[in-house]
Motif scaffolding. Structure first.
Motif, short mmCIF file in Angstrom:
data_model
loop_
_atom_site.label_atom_id
_atom_site.label_comp_id
_atom_site.label_asym_id
_atom_site.label_seq_id
_atom_site.Cartn_x
_atom_site.Cartn_y
_atom_site.Cartn_z
N UNK A 98 0.83 -1.22 0.00
CA UNK A 98 0.00 0.00 0.00
C UNK A 98 0.86 1.26 0.00
N UNK A 99 1.94 1.23 0.76
CA UNK A 99 2.80 2.40 0.89
C UNK A 99 3.42 2.80 -0.44
N UNK A 100 3.77 1.83 -1.26
CA UNK A 100 4.47 2.13 -2.51
C UNK A 100 3.57 2.01 -3.74
N UNK A 101 2.26 1.83 -3.54
CA UNK A 101 1.35 1.55 -4.67
C UNK A 101 1.42 2.60 -5.77
N UNK A 102 1.37 3.88 -5.38
CA UNK A 102 1.39 4.94 -6.40
C UNK A 102 2.72 4.94 -7.15
N UNK A 103 3.83 4.78 -6.42
CA UNK A 103 5.14 4.72 -7.06
C UNK A 103 5.25 3.48 -7.95
N UNK A 104 4.68 2.36 -7.50
CA UNK A 104 4.78 1.13 -8.29
C UNK A 104 4.04 1.26 -9.61
N UNK A 105 2.95 2.02 -9.63
CA UNK A 105 2.25 2.26 -10.90
C UNK A 105 3.18 2.96 -11.90
N UNK A 106 3.97 3.90 -11.41
CA UNK A 106 4.91 4.61 -12.27
C UNK A 106 6.04 3.69 -12.73
N UNK A 107 6.49 2.80 -11.82
CA UNK A 107 7.52 1.82 -12.17
C UNK A 107 6.99 0.88 -13.24
N UNK A 108 5.75 0.43 -13.07
CA UNK A 108 5.15 -0.48 -14.06
C UNK A 108 5.04 0.18 -15.43
N UNK A 109 4.79 1.48 -15.44
CA UNK A 109 4.74 2.21 -16.72
C UNK A 109 6.09 2.19 -17.41
N UNK A 110 7.16 2.38 -16.62
CA UNK A 110 8.52 2.32 -17.17
C UNK A 110 8.79 0.91 -17.71
#
Length: 337
Positions: free
Chosen positions: A21-33
């Motif tokens: 949950x803590x990194x969910x927003x960042x992980x979305x950006x990582x997944x885009x990369x």
């Protein structure tokens, strides 16, 4: 370093959810990369890479980069591309590992080498390694490049070291720990450490995160190796007994063999030589691993390294990020129970 901040096993049901949950927003950006950089004009590359990347893994390693950045209150965005680098390195090594091991299943799905063949798996792994180095260069930090490129080399050394130790009954616990320290823990360590570099933190904080990741990685691999003798395919996402049939000298086997004598020792010689690989043989191996307490002691060692990972976080202030990272260690160890 401060005193122990938490005793492993004290929390009844540790979860990875706080970190997710803590990194969910960042992980979305990582997944885009990840999705962007695995594209190619050669259709087989994104098809094969996508099969593994979308294969249901928890993305533990890139999550550790993002969580470490949260721990340090890093407010930039360099860690998104670098977390993608970590995932590409990991995925490339998985593609190569499955070819080397001749694996049929990973996370309950058919492996890429079974679907597309060994040559395609190796070459797409090479493509992902190349993409990871492109992203490292784009980041522009020679220190980050050095940490991640060194980790890539160490992982390869660990895999070769493991390859040369297959079916070797003389493998020591010390060398085994060297192998998993290289093939698994090196990337965990690098994934955490690079967050301190981009956040421009001290060498002390950098090496504390390195120690956290390294000890977590060793504990994680010890649990994986124990689960092979304590679980089934539904739990593991791979065939129970894969390590046994491939003649891998993991710690449960090293300890069980050292503690065996007579017929039991003869059984291990035959099994590791590849002459006893039936389901009944595997069931007997499980019995020996349990009766010699080799499984219990492997789990105890995992808890030891897990505690070292938790203790390494003692220099950082208490808060949600630190607690999530502590729980991640507890969760990794609790998988075997």
């Amino acid at each position: 370093m401060s005193a122990t901040i938490h005793r492993i096993g004290a929390r009844p049901e540790p979860s990875l959810e706080p970190m997710i949950k803590m990194v969910a927003a960042d992980m979305n950006l990582v997944n885009s990369v990840i999705l962007d950089r695995m594209q190619s004009d050669v259709p087989l590359i994104p098809e094969l890479a996508g099969h593994l990347i979308a294969g249901g893994g928890k993305r533990m390693r890139p999550m550790l980069t993002l969580a470490s950045a949260k721990l340090l209150d890093y407010s930039g965005n360099r860690h998104h591309k670098l977390a993608a680098v970590v995932e590409f390195i990991h995925t490339a090594t998985l593609l190569h590992d499955d070819v080397v091991d001749g694996s049929d299943l990973r996370r309950g799905k058919r492996t890429a080498n079974i679907i597309w063949g060994n040559p395609a798996s190796v070459l797409v792994g090479d493509f992902l390694f190349s993409r990871s180095f492109e992203l490292m260069v784009e980041d522009g930090s020679l220190k980050v490049l050095k940490i991640l490129s060194n980790a890539s080399a160490v992982i390869a050394e660990g895999e070769v070291n493991q390859l040369t130790s297959v079916r070797r009954l003389d493998l020591t616990e010390e060398r085994y720990l060297d192998i998993i320290g290289a093939k698994t823990a090196a990337l965990f360590a690098a994934a955490c450490r690079i967050a301190a570099v981009v956040a421009e933190r001290s060498e002390t904080e950098e090496m504390a995160l390195d120690a956290y990741g390294r000890n977590l990685g060793i504990a994680f691999q010890l649990i994986d190796d124990a689960i092979d003798y304590a679980s089934d395919a539904a739990t593991m996402g791979k065939d129970a007994g894969d390590d046994f049939r491939e003649g891998k000298m993991t710690l449960p086997v090293i300890l069980a063999y050292a503690r065996s004598e007579g017929e039991d020792r003869h059984f291990w010689r035959e099994a590791i030589a590849g002459r006893k690989i039936t389901d009944a043989d595997f069931a007997h191996a499980i019995e020996l691993v349990r009766s010699t307490r080799a499984l219990d002691d492997t789990l105890a060692r995992a808890r030891h390294f897990g505690q070292r990972a938790i203790d390494a976080l003692g220099i950082f202030p208490a808060g949600d990020a630190r607690d999530a990272m502590v729980q991640a260690v507890e969760f990794a160890v609790a998988r075997a129970y």
